[in-house]
Scaffold this motif. Structure first.
Motif, PDB file in Angstrom:
ATOM      1  N   THR A  41      26.024  16.652  -4.378  1.00 59.44           N
ATOM      2  CA  THR A  41      27.371  17.100  -4.739  1.00 59.44           C
ATOM      3  C   THR A  41      27.789  18.363  -3.991  1.00 59.44           C
ATOM      4  O   THR A  41      28.905  18.419  -3.454  1.00 59.44           O
ATOM      5  CB  THR A  41      27.461  17.316  -6.254  1.00 59.44           C
ATOM      6  N   PRO A  42      26.953  19.425  -3.910  1.00 58.14           N
ATOM      7  CA  PRO A  42      27.381  20.596  -3.130  1.00 58.14           C
ATOM      8  C   PRO A  42      27.628  20.277  -1.662  1.00 58.14           C
ATOM      9  O   PRO A  42      28.520  20.871  -1.050  1.00 58.14           O
ATOM     10  CB  PRO A  42      26.206  21.573  -3.301  1.00 58.14           C
ATOM     11  N   LEU A  45      31.066  18.548  -1.511  1.00 57.95           N
ATOM     12  CA  LEU A  45      32.110  19.544  -1.759  1.00 57.95           C
ATOM     13  C   LEU A  45      32.242  20.511  -0.584  1.00 57.95           C
ATOM     14  O   LEU A  45      33.355  20.919  -0.226  1.00 57.95           O
ATOM     15  CB  LEU A  45      31.800  20.316  -3.045  1.00 57.95           C
ATOM     16  N   CYS A  75      35.283  32.193   4.222  1.00 57.96           N
ATOM     17  CA  CYS A  75      34.698  31.977   2.892  1.00 57.96           C
ATOM     18  C   CYS A  75      35.214  33.008   1.892  1.00 57.96           C
ATOM     19  O   CYS A  75      35.458  32.677   0.722  1.00 57.96           O
ATOM     20  CB  CYS A  75      33.173  32.034   2.973  1.00 57.96           C
ATOM     21  N   VAL A  79      37.243  32.144  -1.535  1.00 56.28           N
ATOM     22  CA  VAL A  79      36.842  32.644  -2.855  1.00 56.28           C
ATOM     23  C   VAL A  79      38.034  33.302  -3.542  1.00 56.28           C
ATOM     24  O   VAL A  79      38.292  33.079  -4.734  1.00 56.28           O
ATOM     25  CB  VAL A  79      35.669  33.630  -2.723  1.00 56.28           C
ATOM     26  N   THR A  86      42.244  29.064  -9.677  1.00 55.26           N
ATOM     27  CA  THR A  86      41.542  28.567 -10.865  1.00 55.26           C
ATOM     28  C   THR A  86      41.894  29.385 -12.090  1.00 55.26           C
ATOM     29  O   THR A  86      42.119  28.838 -13.182  1.00 55.26           O
ATOM     30  CB  THR A  86      40.017  28.605 -10.627  1.00 55.26           C
ATOM     31  N   MET A 154      26.542  24.532 -12.838  1.00 57.05           N
ATOM     32  CA  MET A 154      27.817  24.496 -12.128  1.00 57.05           C
ATOM     33  C   MET A 154      27.974  25.707 -11.211  1.00 57.05           C
ATOM     34  O   MET A 154      28.437  25.576 -10.069  1.00 57.05           O
ATOM     35  CB  MET A 154      28.965  24.439 -13.135  1.00 57.05           C
ATOM     36  N   ILE A 155      27.561  26.881 -11.700  1.00 54.84           N
ATOM     37  CA  ILE A 155      27.658  28.086 -10.869  1.00 54.84           C
ATOM     38  C   ILE A 155      26.743  27.958  -9.657  1.00 54.84           C
ATOM     39  O   ILE A 155      27.130  28.303  -8.525  1.00 54.84           O
ATOM     40  CB  ILE A 155      27.310  29.333 -11.695  1.00 54.84           C
ATOM     41  N   ALA A 158      28.285  25.634  -7.154  1.00 56.88           N
ATOM     42  CA  ALA A 158      29.425  26.259  -6.479  1.00 56.88           C
ATOM     43  C   ALA A 158      28.955  27.256  -5.424  1.00 56.88           C
ATOM     44  O   ALA A 158      29.494  27.294  -4.302  1.00 56.88           O
ATOM     45  CB  ALA A 158      30.325  26.949  -7.508  1.00 56.88           C
ATOM     46  N   ALA A 161      27.515  25.313  -2.527  1.00 59.78           N
ATOM     47  CA  ALA A 161      28.588  24.706  -1.734  1.00 59.78           C
ATOM     48  C   ALA A 161      29.268  25.751  -0.857  1.00 59.78           C
ATOM     49  O   ALA A 161      29.577  25.491   0.314  1.00 59.78           O
ATOM     50  CB  ALA A 161      29.610  24.042  -2.661  1.00 59.78           C
ATOM     51  N   LEU A 162      29.486  26.956  -1.385  1.00 57.46           N
ATOM     52  CA  LEU A 162      30.119  28.019  -0.601  1.00 57.46           C
ATOM     53  C   LEU A 162      29.229  28.433   0.576  1.00 57.46           C
ATOM     54  O   LEU A 162      29.728  28.628   1.705  1.00 57.46           O
ATOM     55  CB  LEU A 162      30.406  29.221  -1.494  1.00 57.46           C
TER      56      LEU A 162
END
Length: 359
Positions: A41-42, A45, A75, A79, A86, A154-155, A158, A161-162
């Motif tokens: 998933t990362p 994404l 990046c 963010v 968000t 989730m964190i 994320a 992914a970043l």
């Protein structure tokens, strides 16, 4: 050599074998992605994020900014933008969520008076909206020890992914060279062109969808504010998020906006809300989509709906979000192959993709 089967039957059998092999490989690939979804998933994404941020990164590089610094600035920008967006979306939904649910309950009660059992079912659904959402969240987190673990996962995804976005942007040229070195030399140009075409399709889809989602959300919010519909900002945020699920997301978010207007402001305002939603959808379908996404892969609505359904069956909401860009990439690859073979093996100009300059 004499055979018992005629030529058409042998060809059909050969194609059946090919289809079975391709289906088997695809099924194994999907199973592996689901099995290792925490790692996959990362990556997916990050690819979508790289496709969306690629133009900004290339502009910084063209301005003679160091590649690592350009990737870091990109990046940092994402963010700030994603974090701010968000916060706005979540805050709007939290602030107006009770108003929207109350309006939906009123609409369901009104429908119950006119449609009997069917309306009563809608009334029960609206009355128990929070309970249903809680059950859905519990089901989604059934494999996790606690809610804290879900948030932590989730964190972590994320952040990963970043970081991957940073490396994908900075080392795209190195990845392209590695891709060319991993295939036979006579196929390197074709494989590179296919990769660029797939990435270009995803890039165009992400950029176009984000722009269209923003326009839709602004127009719906403005229309609901003019009609003085409660929760207009939250409805606009819902439209923005839903736009990333083509057709289905727009239909659901538009229906919610109409029901809220109908319940809280009456039939006349409800009809005006229907007009606003239909006008925005017509603007999107006949002006924005052809104008903004004319250079990307065009897919038939039936193909999009099938892709969304398949993605939902495999990975739920996340699968619905990822299904269409992945399908666009597949269509880009098929388009590149069709162009090459139709042109007798000639090499057409490659579509936009990751920068190919050396690091």
């Amino acid at each position: 050599m004499h055979t018992l089967l005629p030529e058409p039957v042998r060809r059909l059998a050969a194609w059946c074998v090919v289809v079975l092999l391709v289906t088997g490989v695809a099924a194994i690939g999907v199973w592996l992605c689901v099995r290792f979804r925490t790692a996959v998933t990362p990556v997916l994404l990050a690819l979508l994020g790289t496709a969306l941020l690629g133009p900004l990164y290339r502009r910084l590089v063209a301005m003679k900014v160091n590649r690592s610094l350009a990737a870091g600035l990109t990046c940092t920008a994402v963010v700030a933008v994603v974090g701010g967006a968000t916060y706005i979306v979540v805050a709007a939904l939290i602030d107006t969520g009770d108003q929207i649910i109350t309006s939906l309950r009123r609409a369901a009660t009104s429908l119950a008076r006119h449609f009997g059992a069917a309306g009563t079912s809608l009334d029960d659904l609206a009355a128990n909206a929070r309970e249903l959402l809680g059950k859905f969240g519990g089901t989604a987190a059934s494999g996790v020890i606690s809610g804290l673990s879900v948030v932590g996962e989730m964190i972590a995804m994320a952040v990963l992914a970043l970081l991957l976005v940073f490396f994908f942007l900075r080392d795209s040229a190195r990845a392209l060279r590695a891709l060319r070195s991993s295939v036979p030399r006579d196929s390197a140009d074709q494989v590179e062109a296919m990769a660029r075409r797939a990435f270009g399709a995803v890039e165009g889809f992400m950029r176009g969808t984000t722009f269209i989602a923003l326009i839709d959300a602004v127009l719906i919010t403005a229309g609901m504010l003019i009609l003085r519909v409660p929760g207009a900002v939250g409805l606009g945020a819902l439209v923005f998020v839903g736009a990333y699920i083509p057709y289905l997301g727009a239909f659901i978010s538009g229906a919610v906006a109409i029901l809220v207007a109908l319940a809280d402001r009456g039939v006349v305002i409800g009809l005006w809300a229907i007009g606003v939603v239909l006008a925005v959808q017509l603007l999107e379908g006949h002006v924005l989509q052809p104008l903004i996404q004319s250079r990307t892969v065009q897919m038939h609505p039936a193909v999009v709906m099938l892709a969304i359904t398949a993605g939902a069956s495999v990975a739920g909401i996340l699968g619905m979000l990822l299904a269409v860009p992945l399908t666009a990439a597949a269509f880009g690859v098929m388009g590149e192959l069709r162009t090459r073979y139709a042109g007798g093996g000639a090499t057409p100009p490659s579509s936009p993709g990751p920068p190919a300059a050396s690091s």
